[in-house]
Structures are given as structure tokens and as C-alpha cells.
Write a protein that holds these residues in place. Sequence first.
Motif, PDB file in Angstrom:
ATOM      1  N   SER A 629       0.755  -1.269  -0.015  1.00  0.00           N
ATOM      2  CA  SER A 629       0.154  -0.040   0.047  1.00  0.00           C
ATOM      3  C   SER A 629       0.841   1.427   0.127  1.00  0.00           C
ATOM      4  O   SER A 629       0.235   2.273  -0.476  1.00  0.00           O
ATOM      5  CB  SER A 629      -0.869   0.170   1.205  1.00  0.00           C
ATOM      6  N   ARG A 646      -6.065  -5.516  -3.949  1.00  0.00           N
ATOM      7  CA  ARG A 646      -6.576  -4.556  -5.056  1.00  0.00           C
ATOM      8  C   ARG A 646      -6.834  -5.482  -6.452  1.00  0.00           C
ATOM      9  O   ARG A 646      -5.659  -6.158  -6.593  1.00  0.00           O
ATOM     10  CB  ARG A 646      -5.840  -3.522  -5.296  1.00  0.00           C
ATOM     11  N   ARG A 681      -8.627   1.380  -8.114  1.00  0.00           N
ATOM     12  CA  ARG A 681      -8.477   2.538  -7.205  1.00  0.00           C
ATOM     13  C   ARG A 681      -9.487   2.817  -6.907  1.00  0.00           C
ATOM     14  O   ARG A 681     -10.634   3.271  -7.519  1.00  0.00           O
ATOM     15  CB  ARG A 681      -7.895   3.700  -7.930  1.00  0.00           C
ATOM     16  N   ASP A 688      -3.510   1.671 -15.775  1.00  0.00           N
ATOM     17  CA  ASP A 688      -2.446   1.493 -14.972  1.00  0.00           C
ATOM     18  C   ASP A 688      -1.260   2.322 -15.919  1.00  0.00           C
ATOM     19  O   ASP A 688      -0.722   1.780 -16.980  1.00  0.00           O
ATOM     20  CB  ASP A 688      -1.830  -0.015 -14.592  1.00  0.00           C
TER      21      ASP A 688
END
Length: 788
Positions: A629, A646, A681, A688
Motif C-alpha cells: 500500500s 486490489r 483505485r 495502469d
Amino acid sequence: GPGDLIIELCRRTREMHWVNADINPQVFAGFLQRAKEAGFEKRVSAMLADAHALPFHDAFADIIVSRGSFPFWKDKQKAFREIYRVLKPGGTAFVGRGFPENLPVEVARQIRDRQRQNEKQPPAYDVEETAADLKRVMRSLDIEEYRIRIPKPELHGDVNYGIWLEFRKPAARDRKPRELLEAPARESVGLDLSTTVVERSEIEKQGAQTVVDALGFIPGAWVESRGRKVKQFLSLRGQKYPYPEYAVDGALFREFHEVPYFLSTAAVERVEVMRSGGAMLAGNAGLVGLINVIPRVYQARETNVQVEAGSLGTANGRVFHGDRIGDFGYGLGVDLFRSDGPEGRHGEERQASYYAGLTWSRSESLSVTTHLFHIGGSRGLVQALPPAQRRLQTALEEFDPVQTSFGIVKALYRPNERTSTQLVLGYSDRHNTHVARTDTGTTATRDWDREFTANAIQSVALTDNNVLRVGLNFNHWVAPYGKRFYVGRPADLETWAFALTDEHRVGAFVFDTGLRYQRTYINEYGAFSIEENANPYRTVPAVVDEWEPPVLSASLGAAYYFSDNFSVHGNMVAGSLEPRRGNLTTDLQPPGKEGRIMADLGFRLSDHRLGTATFSTFFVTRDNGINLSGATRTVNGRLLELYENRDQDSKGVEVDLRSRRFANTLELFFNATALTARIERGNTMRPDGELPRGILGGGISAFRWDFDLNLFGKYVSSYESARFAEPPIPQPLGGFESVDLVLGRRLGPSRQTRIYAEVRNLADRAYLTVVGYPDYGRRLMIGVEHTF
């Protein structure tokens, strides 16, 4: 040669077109004239050719015939591999020397008598020894359908009638999975389209000095060049962290990423690249690819000397020699390299690479190969430029000394036609000392590690169309003083893996399944950060004496051969990954389990007049992907990096086009990878931006009048990264085209000497693949090599 045999073959065939392929073009005029006089001018052609690098595309010829030339081939294994490559599936080759069996004994004896009287060195050879040598070559190339003919007509007496080798390339519909007994580590047929082999001939065309240099133009290849502790990272299809794994002749090494950009290609026969994940028997069945470096094995005497010099104070000298004596083959070599690096930015390099190889083939059932490498010297770390972090711009860092030694032993045992056992052992020892000079003083830290790896595969042909394979892999990695960014944090990991694969063939349809179980025992592990600066984590207690959660994966692959020219391939790998014990999310809860799926699907189309076209698609999804993270927190006195789950996915298409050699002059290739990657997100999947959207590669190779010209181009689309940046905000990278040129000419009556010039980054583009580390710009090298 003069082509008398070809004219006779024209008489014995109705419509077949025959090509006179010879290394001496001076014989062509006379041959074409005699063919015209015989009425065959429309059924013959002539082409300059070296048996070790035939100028024909894959699956070009129905029949290949050679009489009297193979004793002069310097590397029989390489030449026969070329013949096998050029044969169409179902095609046959006849290679030999001597007389036909129906030649009268009196005539044969007269010819031998004249040879003894008129020639300084008349033919003298033992057919049984030659037969044993040819059998060794066939085994080394996994060619099963062959027979050796030794003509012995009645009353031949002491007259040597010679020897002939006949072998066949199985048609696509006739191929049997028994080839897996000779190559037990071969992965799923569904991954054939995602596998690229860079042969030695291609390495030579590129003028590639190192293994990473040789991989720059394969489909989907993306090389990040930097001057830090690992100099060049190669990723495939935009999949990195972790980067692709490396193996040497099947020995898989866990920590090998700093070696390939030093490993000399002079000791390399070919590099096999699996651009997709999911290697059941050789790799770790993850999302990354696998790069297997195959060292040279000499089948005949050869000595090669090469020297070159050029930009940035670069100089290189190589001497390699090998031969085969009886059941043994050996190779020895040394490669010396130096460079001053980019002006005013440190980066000096002084390297020496040594190689020794030994092969032993006592019988058809057992062969053993050993390769030893040692690399030693020093290397300065190139200073960065703005907007990189200030300390990367000013610090003077180097590895002095750099010492890497590694060795591999590979044994293949085939006691019968139904079983085979392959054992591969590898050991690597890397003793590098990192020296840093800053305003606060000079520090020297040991960057040492070693690893032992072992891989065993048992293959059993349950039926003619079914092969079962069981694999066991072990790796023990120890870094007693830490490694790279984790200095002072010892690591000691033991990884075990068990794999089971089963391949079936039903006519033109081949399918396979695979299961893999992997688990790592942590003797000690304290490397908690993947970032450059690990200082905040030096006081975190190490994990000691714990099993990591297991990694499970399963695969399903298939291929259907509609014809010898068209086939469809597909493969899927699915698995799960448990988080490491002790990991926490930003909510201070253990991360959830990650699910992974990777799929490949495509087709291959070939035409002997044009070339080969491959089209494939790929898809990767990481459900609940475990990622750092970027946040930290002290929990119970331990400073921890916090993770998050994620979702991530990527998909893309690849095109790979390769032409045959046109008019004995021109070859072309082009490949393209288009990629779309997303990462979660918030609650939304967003692009990305740290991965390029497109990667293109291409090249032209031209050969004429003893000249060769090779032009290679690369394009990587724009992307961004904040890594190394100050302030740490995303910086634009990529978005560049780069062109390399290699021009050479062969000299001497036998073309054994070659002079050449190489120009890298012809347009002098100052592009960046990593923040703060631009390409060095245009570079020129001039060299000469001689083979004898």
C-alpha cells in the motif's frame, strides 16, 4: 558443389524444384549451364548457403540431400539442427558420403585406388566411428526417426563404400508425445505461440554482447536500463514485480537478475523465452515468464577469436575453443570487457568472463553435460540526472569486486523406449562488495548470496499417445549479509515444488493438464521492503522458522494441427496465493487470498514461399491482488509495511511475422504487442499508467557479395513512474524509437574472417526507461573476428 547430383535427381523426379545450396558461389555458373543443357533450367536454382545457417525458412523443403560435405562441417549438431528446421513436417533428409550400393565393386575399387595415388590425403575414416558420431548428434537433437545405412555389397572386400544417414521430420498429425521422453521439461503445447527461441545465428546478426542484449527484439520485450544495483531489467508483456525468472540449461535460479547483463553470448547456443507464465515443470507457475539460457555444446573443432573497440572507451576481446574427442565434447572460453561509461557520470566497468563445458555421451541411454562459468571484475554505478533523487546524482557507488560463479550438471537417462529420467543440479555463488562514497564518508558492505537448485523429472509413456511426467524442484537460497537493498538483513529460504503433467494425443489434437504445489520454508527472512531505502526496516524482527502458505496452480493446454501449415494453440493457468504470515492491511487485518488466472490463445500460419505468421491473445487477472500500500505502521514494537487487496488485470494481443530469405538476399521480421492494464483505485478499475500500451520490434537482414547488413528497430510507447524521482511524482518515460545497425563483410577464400561495424541508437535519441537514467546516445563499435 558442381551440381551433378542435382541434375541426376532432376532426371529421377518429375516436377520437383531442386536448389543447389553451396558455400562457394563460383560453382553456380557452371552448374546452371549444365542444367540448361540437360533441359532442367526451370527446375533448378542456386543459393549461397552455409550448412550452419541455411538461408531458408522453417518447413521449406520436402527433401534435403547432401553427399560428401558433412565431414567438413565445423559443428555437425548445428548443421543437422538447421537441416531439421528447414525440412517440412513429413520431409526426409539424406546426408552421407561414399558410393551407392549398386556401384560395381570393380569400379569402386578403381576409384579408391586413384584417390590413394592422386590425392595427398585420400579419404580415410572408420564407418563405425562415424555412425556412432551421427547417432550422438541425432540423440542430441531429439530426432527419433532415423537410420544409418552402411553399404556393403556382396564381395566388397576391403573397399569402403561409405555411410549414409536418413532421417525424417514427423508430420504434424504423426507427431507423438514420446518426444517428451527426450525433452522432459518441455512445457504445454498450448504455450508454443508464447515461446520464442533466439538462436545463435540471430545473436550474431544483432552483435549482442550479453544475454539481455540478445532479448531486446523478441515480442513484448521491455528493457529498463538503469545504473543502480541491478543494471537492466527485462520484463515481458508489461508484467513485472517480480521480473521473469532465469534458468541455465534447465537449472532455475531464484536470484539471478544481475547476471544476464554480464553473461557473454559467446558461450550461449540459444535462449528459450517463455513470455507467458504457467511453467509447470521448470518455473514457479506465477505471472512472470521464464528465460532459459542454453550454453554451447561443441560437436567439432572450432576456435573463434574476436576483438572490438568503440565509444565510451569500450573494448572487448573474446577467445573460445571447443572440440569433440570420442565420447567427450568440451568448450573453453574467456571474454574480457571494459568501458568508461557515460562521460562525467561514473559507471566504469572492468569484467572478465570464463567458461568451461564438458559433455559425455557413452551410449544412447545416458548423456551428461556440465557447464561452469565465472565472472569477475568491478562496476561503477552510473550517477543519475535530474529529476532523480539528489543522492542518486551525487553518490559515488561501485561494486568492487564483482564475483559470480555458477555451474550446472544435467543428466538424461533413457533405460528403454518408454521411460526417461532427467536430473539437473545447479549452484551459484555471488560475492559482490558494494562501496559507497558520500559526504558522510565511505562504506563497504558485502552483497553476498549463494543458492543450490535441483530439478528431477520422470517421464513415462503410458501409451504411444500418452505421456505422464512427475517433477520435483528444490531451491535453497542464502544471503548471510542481506542482498541488494536489504544489507544487514540475512535471508535463508528453502522452496519445494511438486508438479504433475499429463499429455494426450488424439489424431491432430493434443491436450495436456498440469498441477503444481509449491511451498517455502523460512529459516530466516528480514527483507521487508522492495524500495531502494530499507533503513526504516532494519530493526524489524526477522521471520524465523516458519512455513509460508502454499502456492497452488493448475493448467490446461491444447493444440490442434489442421495441417502442416496451420495450427491453433491455447493454454490457461489458474491458482491461488495466500498472504505471508504476519502481513497486515491498512485496516490492520490479514490480507485476503489472491486468485490468479492467465490465458493464452492464438494460431500459427506458415507458407514456405513467404514465411511464418503468429497471432496470439493473452489475458491476466489478479482477483484480490496482494500489493504493497505504501503505508507503514508500528505494531507491537514492529515497524510493518502494510498491504492492500486490489484487483488488477491486463490483456493484449501479439503479432509475430517472420519471412523466409528472399532471393538469397533479404530476411524480415516484425512483432507487435498491444497491452491494456488496469488496477483498482477506490471501487473503480482504472488504467495502469506505469505500463506501456504498445511495444514494437522489427528488423531487416540483407546478404550480398560477402556483405551482411542488419537493421533493427524498437518502439516502446509512453508510460510514467515516480520511482527514483524527487519529488516523488510520476514522470513521463518511454515514447521512443531506437534503431541499431550492424554492417559486416567476410574475407578470405573460406570467408572465415569478418570485419564489422555496429551503431547503437542510430538517431542519438536521449530516451528514458527509468527516471534519471537516459540512454547513453549513439555508440559505435568496430571489430574483427576469425573462426578456424
